[in-house]
Design an enzyme around this catalytic site. Structure first.
Site, PDB file in Angstrom:
ATOM      1  NE  ARG A 110     -16.550  -8.057 -46.139  1.00  0.00           N
ATOM      2  CZ  ARG A 110     -16.444  -8.065 -47.462  1.00  0.00           C
ATOM      3  NH1 ARG A 110     -16.708  -6.960 -48.151  1.00  0.00           N
ATOM      4  NH2 ARG A 110     -16.094  -9.159 -48.104  1.00  0.00           N
ATOM      5  CB  SER A 113      -0.908   0.004   1.239  1.00  0.00           C
ATOM      6  OG  SER A 113      -1.483   1.278   1.436  1.00  0.00           O
TER       7      SER A 113
END
Length: 401
Positions: free
Chosen positions: A309, A269
């Protein structure tokens, strides 16, 4: 690669990177050109090594140019045609369309990802098999809906993690073998390659030859049927689900007030030096939280695919697959580190079980109902379940190449 927004991204290396995707596109074009020459369609003088015509900075040029046409293939092919000999330029990409190149290259990238995941699962299954066997009889408290429930063992908990890993890992080899080539031409009918080959059988032979050259599965065109892509997404999410469940249990078990599990080396930390955060678990859970929505994007794209497509749905797949794949690889690497270094406090687990209140209520009710004397423990089929999982894991390990 590195990514400040996704700590650990470097663990995926170059998998599904821009460089890898460009390399895969060139591999597709090379294999197709070689196939045209081998079939006697293109002259032998058209054969050449396409990689020799690429230069530093081409990736940036192609990426920027893709904005004009909506995909990177048009600019890649144009660049190669400018630089290659006339015979090569004349035959390069003939019979293919941009979707053929992109979809096939995507399968090459996914295959490399699946190979890496297979190796990570090998590590994880072996490590968890050892943990399960070692702690199969270690007393532990089972919890349901966050509360103390009944006696169990750490072996049972680890066996459930192992089951999740096996459920995710076992289908990957089959999926890898089924990754298909894509050759359909402009609208998925093989019209151009049929003209080139002179017959439909010849066109199909060209497609099959491309699949063989790239070690992909031969397949008819799947231009607008995107189940191939959704299956990949679902498989990756299943992996992340298994890792996420395991990581959630580790994070919970490493809480200060529980203290039954701990990562081999916790994270620090910036302001509290006494902490050893379960960082591997946290980062795995991050991937598990984001995987599902990414796969959902693939399903949405599949469901909205139109024509021969699609107008945007196809385009939405590429980065989504890349992100999901890379993040899955990172999660896999973190999980391998987690289970290989996991620390188990059996004394703390036993103490937490002993401190729990009211765990005998169900056993007393069963004794009264059946009239049989209470067993010294209340573990039911726990030992049998652990044995079954370990046997399954050992079979899996034997099948690993």
């Amino acid at each position: 690669m590195t990514d400040l927004f996704w700590p650990g991204d470097h663990l995926a290396g170059t998998l599904m990177s821009d460089e890898a995707f460009l390399g895969a596109l060139i591999e597709v074009e090379q294999a197709w050109l070689d196939g045209l020459v081998a079939a006697g369609i293109a002259p032998s003088r058209a054969a050449t090594d396409l990689t020799g015509f690429l230069a530093d900075g081409d990736l940036e040029t192609i990426a920027r140019g893709a904005d004009a046409d909506g995909n990177p293939v048009t600019w890649l092919v144009a660049l190669l045609r400018q630089r290659t000999p006339e015979a090569t330029a004349r035959w390069l990409h003939r019979g293919l369309t941009s979707q053929d190149a992109v979809d096939t290259a995507l399968m090459l990238g996914v295959r490399d990802v699946l190979v890496r995941l297979g190796a990570e699962f090998d590590t994880q299954v072996r490590a968890l098999t050892d943990l399960t066997d070692k702690h199969r009889n270690a007393p532990a408290l089972a919890r349901t809906l966050t509360q103390a429930a009944l006696p169990s063992t750490l072996g049972v908990k680890f066996a459930r993690w192992l089951t999740g890993l096996l459920d995710a890992a076992e289908p990957l080899a089959g999926l890898r073998a089924q990754l298909p080539v894509q050759v359909g031409g402009a609208v998925g009918t093989l019209a151009a390659s049929t003209e080139l080959a002179g017959t439909v059988d010849g066109a199909i032979a060209l497609s099959d030859a491309l699949a063989a050259a790239l070690s992909l599965a031969p397949a008819p065109p799947w231009h607008t049927t995107r189940s191939t892509v959704t299956r990949i997404g679902d498989a990756l999410v299943t992996c992340c689900d298994a890792w996420g469940h395991l990581a959630a249990d580790v994070a919970t078990g490493s809480r200060t007030e529980i203290g039954e599990l701990a990562e081999g080396s916790g994270g620090g930390s910036s302001t509290m030096p006494h902490k050893a955060n379960p960082v591997r678990s946290v980062l795995i859970r991050r991937a598990a939280l984001t995987a599902g929505p990414l796969a959902s994007t693939l399903h949405t794209a599949s469901a909205t695919s139109v024509d021969e497509r699609s107008d945007g749905a196809w385009h939405a797949e590429w980065a989504t697959v890349r992100t999901l794949a890379r993040q899955s690889v990172v999660a896999a690497a973190h999980c391998s580190q987690l289970v290989s270094g996991l620390r188990v406090d059996t004394a703390r687990a036993a103490a937490n079980l002993a401190a729990a209140q009211g765990l005998g209520a169900e056993q007393r009710a069963m004794t009264e109902l059946t009239g049989r004397a209470a067993r010294p423990d209340y573990l039911g089929a726990a030992d049998r379940l652990v044995d079954a999982t370990l046997e399954r894991a050992r079979r899996f390990a034997k099948e690993i190449p």
